[in-house]
Design a protein around this motif. Structure first.
Motif, short mmCIF file in Angstrom:
data_model
loop_
_atom_site.label_atom_id
_atom_site.label_comp_id
_atom_site.label_asym_id
_atom_site.label_seq_id
_atom_site.Cartn_x
_atom_site.Cartn_y
_atom_site.Cartn_z
N ILE A 148 67.11 -19.50 130.41
CA ILE A 148 67.37 -19.99 131.68
C ILE A 148 67.28 -18.70 132.73
N GLY A 149 66.43 -18.64 133.59
CA GLY A 149 66.35 -17.73 134.65
C GLY A 149 65.27 -16.60 134.37
N THR A 150 64.70 -16.39 135.50
CA THR A 150 63.46 -15.62 135.58
C THR A 150 63.52 -14.59 136.47
N GLY A 151 64.61 -13.99 136.39
CA GLY A 151 64.56 -12.39 137.44
C GLY A 151 64.14 -11.43 136.43
N ALA A 152 64.46 -10.07 136.59
CA ALA A 152 63.87 -9.06 136.04
C ALA A 152 64.38 -9.09 134.65
N THR A 153 65.59 -9.55 134.25
CA THR A 153 66.13 -9.75 132.86
C THR A 153 65.57 -10.79 132.12
N GLY A 154 65.29 -11.97 132.82
CA GLY A 154 64.52 -13.29 131.70
C GLY A 154 63.14 -12.58 131.81
N ASN A 213 74.94 -16.15 144.97
CA ASN A 213 74.85 -16.51 143.58
C ASN A 213 75.54 -18.03 143.50
N SER A 214 74.53 -18.68 143.25
CA SER A 214 74.71 -20.51 143.02
C SER A 214 75.87 -20.82 142.08
N ASN A 215 76.10 -19.91 141.25
CA ASN A 215 77.17 -20.11 140.15
C ASN A 215 78.74 -19.79 140.37
N VAL A 216 78.60 -18.88 141.70
CA VAL A 216 80.20 -18.65 142.11
C VAL A 216 80.66 -19.01 143.43
N THR A 257 60.16 -9.02 148.29
CA THR A 257 61.24 -9.18 149.22
C THR A 257 62.49 -9.55 148.24
N ARG A 258 62.27 -9.83 146.91
CA ARG A 258 63.61 -9.75 146.14
C ARG A 258 63.15 -8.69 144.96
N ARG A 259 64.13 -8.34 144.20
CA ARG A 259 64.15 -7.10 143.48
C ARG A 259 62.75 -7.49 142.54
N LEU A 260 61.85 -6.67 142.47
CA LEU A 260 60.53 -6.77 141.69
C LEU A 260 60.70 -6.64 140.20
N TYR A 268 70.96 -17.21 128.39
CA TYR A 268 71.34 -17.38 129.87
C TYR A 268 70.95 -16.11 130.46
N ALA A 269 69.78 -15.96 131.11
CA ALA A 269 69.40 -14.72 131.74
C ALA A 269 69.65 -14.96 133.39
N THR A 270 70.74 -15.45 133.70
CA THR A 270 71.30 -15.84 134.80
C THR A 270 71.98 -15.10 135.90
N GLY A 271 71.99 -13.61 135.50
CA GLY A 271 72.12 -12.67 136.58
C GLY A 271 73.76 -12.42 136.68
N PHE A 272 74.12 -11.72 137.83
CA PHE A 272 75.46 -11.24 137.96
C PHE A 272 75.92 -11.84 139.16
N ASP A 273 77.44 -11.58 139.16
CA ASP A 273 78.02 -11.78 140.68
C ASP A 273 78.05 -10.26 141.10
N GLN A 325 62.66 -22.49 134.60
CA GLN A 325 62.49 -21.77 136.01
C GLN A 325 62.98 -22.50 137.21
N ARG A 326 63.86 -21.79 137.88
CA ARG A 326 64.18 -22.53 139.15
C ARG A 326 63.33 -21.92 140.33
N THR A 327 63.42 -20.52 140.48
CA THR A 327 62.59 -19.81 141.50
C THR A 327 61.77 -18.84 140.95
N PRO A 328 60.30 -18.89 140.64
CA PRO A 328 59.56 -17.83 140.47
C PRO A 328 59.66 -16.63 141.12
P1 NA7 Z 1 68.75 -12.33 138.93
O1 NA7 Z 1 67.78 -11.53 139.26
O2 NA7 Z 1 69.82 -12.70 139.60
O3 NA7 Z 1 68.01 -13.61 138.20
C1 NA7 Z 1 68.74 -14.88 137.88
C2 NA7 Z 1 67.90 -15.88 137.41
O4 NA7 Z 1 68.83 -16.75 136.76
C3 NA7 Z 1 67.14 -16.14 138.77
O5 NA7 Z 1 65.69 -16.70 137.92
C4 NA7 Z 1 67.97 -17.60 138.93
O6 NA7 Z 1 67.33 -18.42 139.63
C5 NA7 Z 1 68.41 -17.89 137.60
N1 NA7 Z 1 69.55 -19.00 137.56
C6 NA7 Z 1 70.85 -18.43 138.11
N2 NA7 Z 1 71.59 -19.56 137.94
C7 NA7 Z 1 70.84 -20.54 137.69
C8 NA7 Z 1 71.22 -22.05 137.48
N3 NA7 Z 1 72.51 -22.52 137.36
N4 NA7 Z 1 70.05 -22.79 137.04
C9 NA7 Z 1 68.96 -22.16 136.78
N5 NA7 Z 1 68.48 -20.96 137.02
C10 NA7 Z 1 69.74 -20.30 137.43
O7 NA7 Z 1 69.34 -11.56 137.61
P2 NA7 Z 1 68.65 -10.52 136.30
O8 NA7 Z 1 69.88 -10.52 135.49
O9 NA7 Z 1 67.55 -10.83 136.06
O10 NA7 Z 1 68.59 -9.25 137.23
C11 NA7 Z 1 69.75 -8.77 137.94
C12 NA7 Z 1 69.19 -7.05 138.35
O11 NA7 Z 1 69.85 -6.46 137.17
C13 NA7 Z 1 68.01 -6.83 138.38
O12 NA7 Z 1 67.47 -7.08 139.50
C14 NA7 Z 1 68.02 -5.49 137.91
O13 NA7 Z 1 68.25 -4.62 139.09
C15 NA7 Z 1 68.89 -5.29 137.00
P3 NA7 Z 1 67.09 -18.30 141.33
O14 NA7 Z 1 66.38 -17.29 141.64
O15 NA7 Z 1 68.89 -17.98 141.91
O16 NA7 Z 1 66.72 -19.60 141.77
#
Ligand code: NA7
Length: 546
Positions: free
Chosen positions: A194-200, A507-510, A338-341, A388-393, A218-221
């Motif tokens: 779950i999650g497609t940011g840099a980590t995902g 952060n939609s989770n906080v 416009t987001r972290r690439l 969960y590659a869902t990022g950070f607060d 994937q929620r947001t590509p």
């Molecule tokens: P990011 O860039 O914050 O990505 C988190 C991903 O997790 C992103 O695709 C989010 O989708 C997804 N996400 C978060 N919460 C949910 C829920 N509840 N449901 C589905 N998907 C979710 O974190 P990373 O760890 O990849 O990278 C952070 C930074 O660390 C990176 O930029 C580098 O500088 C090092 P969303 O986009 O919010 O729709």
């Protein structure tokens, strides 16, 4: 150095202190700060939640974690001996190598004797009568110090998604930033990411070849571009070593301390053919050039941005066989960069594999996590492992987790409720003797370059205080208001500030992190340093010193 040694308090009498400075965190900034403060002859204690040094590189052990700044531009530059001693094996080193490097630094500078591991700081309270901070650890221990330095990183508090049933899953589940120290066996496993940011992106491309089945939710590509990593052979290493002084000088001059810096031309100052050729060249080059070395207006002008977005969209369509999947992978709600690439290595090709499925959860939202897997609007997917590659607060999140109270008991979290307010990103009025490394409103970019500057600046201020028998250094309210206004003004006109991401504090989770804020300094790193230098050169007269 004996932990129990007491430091006489000095002018304001009374209680003795346990140490001169406490640093929270033993990542890259905390480690370097320790080195610099020791040079001032100070008694320093570092508290670190993990069991080892390295911060980001200690925690983020997920498969495929690696730099996307060039390794040699990322390492510390302060020690010639260290630069001589260490060879990077790849242009963009993986996490295990980076952690080895940071452990070498800890050994070489004998850092561990002042670092207490497994020690999470839960609270810190400023005591006006003694001009000191009382720092509390999770285990209840207290320590008194003159200076408190936060080295807690902008991306260090991982967040899990708020999905019903998340605790009921019977298989294995991991947040990427809390990855186990032992290897995870993916063979024949049904794995969800779950999650497609840099980590995902890094995780997905790395495990796709070894899992049984992979399903990406994937929620947001995100727009991604090729990393083009490669091994560094002996001859290249020799050249890199010879070029270190020149390379670090360049990093000091570029906008965000990367080796790349914006092209002075606008996207429409060239012909269509020239623009296309330039994008092709950037797409074929290593690293962040396509983001940081692109036309000067792609991150500020929508039309200019659309040209690179269209180019990268075409690349995605070429690389992904199933055009329905390709369309899902193309961002619609934000422009390129416009987001972290995320930088990738055959990420898009992963979706051509038979064992990989992309689920667009904007079409079929995740309803809940069950003991067996994940249930969306239209299906139930069984899994053995959920990642969960869902990022950070981000940015302020790690500050929020510590009960930081300044003069008069004011809580930093409350003060920053409308968004962070800082002087130079380093100090906050009402929080005397507290300095932040890589705090909100500092220049981020290629982070170690900014860390070295930030630490040196803080060390200079502390040296000044000690040499002048000052026991209280504080930002003024006017200084904070003016720096905060400056940072907000710099953010105006940047397309990235019109998009939800960790960079805009979303952060939609906080709870409470649904409104965009200006949390980052978005001017140039040279301009940031010039302003900080000016403050130091004028004897810190913009601070309240006593
Ligand atoms: P990011 O860039 O914050 O990505 C988190 C991903 O997790 C992103 O695709 C989010 O989708 C997804 N996400 C978060 N919460 C949910 C829920 N509840 N449901 C589905 N998907 C979710 O974190 P990373 O760890 O990849 O990278 C952070 C930074 O660390 C990176 O930029 C580098 O500088 C090092 P969303 O986009 O919010 O729709």
């Amino acid at each position: 150095m004996a932990a129990s040694r007491e430091i006489p308090h000095g002018a304001n009498g009374g209680t003795a202190l346990d140490c001169d400075a406490i640093i929270i965190g033993a990542g890259m900034s905390g480690m370097y700060q320790l080195i610099r403060l020791r040079e001032l002859g100070m008694h320093v204690r570092v508290f670190e939640a993990g069991t080892g040094v390295g911060g980001t590189w200690y925690w983020n052990r997920y498969p495929g974690a690696r730099f996307d700044s060039e390794s040699y531009s990322y390492g510390y530059s302060f020690s010639k001996e260290l630069l001589e001693e260490w060879d990077w094996s790849e242009h963009f080193a993986g996490q295990p190598e980076t952690l080895r490097y940071l452990n070498l630094v800890a050994d070489k500078f004998d850092l561990r004797r002042d670092i207490q591991f497994r020690s999470r700081v839960t609270a810190a309270t400023y005591q006006e009568e003694t001009r000191s901070w009382n720092v509390t650890l999770e285990n209840g221990d207290h320590f008194r110090t003159r200076f408190l330095i936060t080295a807690i990183g902008p991306l260090s508090t991982p967040t899990l998604p708020r999905i019903e049933g998340i605790d009921t899953f019977a298989g294995k589940s991991f947040h990427t930033a809390r990855w186990p120290h032992e290897p995870v066996d993916f063979a024949d496993q049904r794995v969800a990411v779950i999650g497609t940011g840099a980590t995902g992106v890094q995780t997905i491309q790395t495990i796709a070849g070894s899992v049984g089945r992979l399903t990406v939710f994937q929620r947001t590509p995100n727009w991604c571009a090729p990393l083009h990593n490669g091994k560094i052979d002996r001859e290249t290493q020799r050249k890199i070593r010879a070029a270190y002084p020149e390379m670090f000088r360049r990093c000091q001059e570029t906008f965000a301390c990367f080796l790349h810096t914006p092209d002075p031309r606008g996207a429409f100052e060239v012909t269509d053919q020239e623009r296309e050729a330039f994008y092709e060249k950037l797409y074929a080059e290593r690293g962040f050039g396509i983001w940081q070395g692109n036309f000067r207006d792609i991150l500020t002008d929508r039309k200019a941005n659309a040209t690179i977005s269209d180019f990268v969209a075409r690349k995605i369509r070429q690389r992904v066989t199933d055009q329905k999947v390709a369309e899902k992978l193309i961002p619609r709600n934000h422009g390129f960069g416009t987001r972290r690439l995320p930088l990738e290595t055959f990420y898009y090709e992963v979706y051509n594999q038979n064992n990989v499925e992309l689920v667009d959860i904007t079409e079929t939202p995740i309803e809940r996590i069950t003991p067996d897997g994940i249930k969306t609007g239209d299906r139930e997917y069984p899994f053995d492992i959920i990642i969960y590659a869902t990022g950070f607060d981000a940015i302020t999140g790690s500050f929020d987790r510590i009960d930081l109270r300044g003069a008069g008991g004011v809580r930093l979290k409350d003060k920053w409720q409308p968004g962070p307010q800082t002087f130079l990103g380093v100090m906050v009025d009402g929080f005397p003797n507290m300095m932040m490394l890589m705090g909100p409103h500092t220049a981020l970019g290629n982070i170690p370059r900014s860390i070295e500057y930030n630490v040196d600046w803080v060390s200079g201020l502390i040296r000044h205080a000690r040499e002048n028998n000052l026991t209280r250094v504080e930002a003024t309210a006017a200084g904070v208001a003016s720096w905060t206004d400056h940072v907000k003004a710099l953010g105006g006109g940047l397309l990235s500030n019109e998009v939800d991401s960790w960079m805009t504090g979303i952060n939609s989770n906080v709870e409470g992190k649904q409104v965009r804020i200006i949390a980052r300094y978005s001017g140039s790193a040279p301009a940031y340093r010039a302003r900080c230098d000016e403050v130091a050169l004028r004897g810190y007269d913009e601070l309240a010193l006593a």
